[in-house]
Motif scaffolding. Sequence first.
Motif, PDB file in Angstrom:
ATOM      1  N   TYR A 180       5.534   6.107  -3.373  1.00  0.00           N
ATOM      2  CA  TYR A 180       5.946   5.571  -2.068  1.00  0.00           C
ATOM      3  C   TYR A 180       4.830   5.798  -1.047  1.00  0.00           C
ATOM      4  O   TYR A 180       4.457   4.873  -0.311  1.00  0.00           O
ATOM      5  N   ASP A 181       4.289   7.013  -1.007  1.00  0.00           N
ATOM      6  CA  ASP A 181       3.206   7.336  -0.068  1.00  0.00           C
ATOM      7  C   ASP A 181       1.979   6.459  -0.316  1.00  0.00           C
ATOM      8  O   ASP A 181       1.349   5.982   0.631  1.00  0.00           O
ATOM      9  N   GLU A 182       1.641   6.247  -1.582  1.00  0.00           N
ATOM     10  CA  GLU A 182       0.478   5.415  -1.922  1.00  0.00           C
ATOM     11  C   GLU A 182       0.686   3.982  -1.448  1.00  0.00           C
ATOM     12  O   GLU A 182      -0.229   3.360  -0.914  1.00  0.00           O
ATOM     13  N   LYS A 183       1.902   3.464  -1.644  1.00  0.00           N
ATOM     14  CA  LYS A 183       2.187   2.084  -1.209  1.00  0.00           C
ATOM     15  C   LYS A 183       2.139   1.980   0.308  1.00  0.00           C
ATOM     16  O   LYS A 183       1.668   0.987   0.853  1.00  0.00           O
ATOM     17  N   GLU A 184       2.644   2.991   0.991  1.00  0.00           N
ATOM     18  CA  GLU A 184       2.630   2.982   2.456  1.00  0.00           C
ATOM     19  C   GLU A 184       1.206   3.077   3.001  1.00  0.00           C
ATOM     20  O   GLU A 184       0.892   2.483   4.020  1.00  0.00           O
ATOM     21  N   ALA A 185       0.351   3.799   2.313  1.00  0.00           N
ATOM     22  CA  ALA A 185      -1.040   3.952   2.745  1.00  0.00           C
ATOM     23  C   ALA A 185      -1.810   2.639   2.661  1.00  0.00           C
ATOM     24  O   ALA A 185      -2.740   2.416   3.431  1.00  0.00           O
ATOM     25  N   THR A 186      -1.396   1.778   1.737  1.00  0.00           N
ATOM     26  CA  THR A 186      -2.101   0.509   1.560  1.00  0.00           C
ATOM     27  C   THR A 186      -1.579  -0.580   2.487  1.00  0.00           C
ATOM     28  O   THR A 186      -2.157  -1.639   2.584  1.00  0.00           O
ATOM     29  N   HIS A 187      -0.471  -0.335   3.150  1.00  0.00           N
ATOM     30  CA  HIS A 187       0.100  -1.340   4.073  1.00  0.00           C
ATOM     31  C   HIS A 187      -0.243  -1.036   5.486  1.00  0.00           C
ATOM     32  O   HIS A 187      -0.507  -0.101   5.990  1.00  0.00           O
TER      33      HIS A 187
END
Length: 64
Positions: free
Chosen positions: A57-64
């Motif tokens: 979840y954190d990784e996906k949020e970092a890319t958005h």
Amino acid sequence: MRDLEKAKALISNRGTRLKELSKTTGIPYQTLKHYSSEPSKLDDARASRVNLLAKIYDEKEATH
């Protein structure tokens, strides 16, 4: 946001592809499908699984 909340947000997101998530995490697809249909089941999931889902979840949020 706590790890459990992050894991629930990830698994509840309609944009999350469960088959890809299964390949990435090693968590069986059927298990992810159960979590998706009833996110409350994550309350009883192993901490390692919750932490792994929260990390993604954190990784996906970092890319958005």
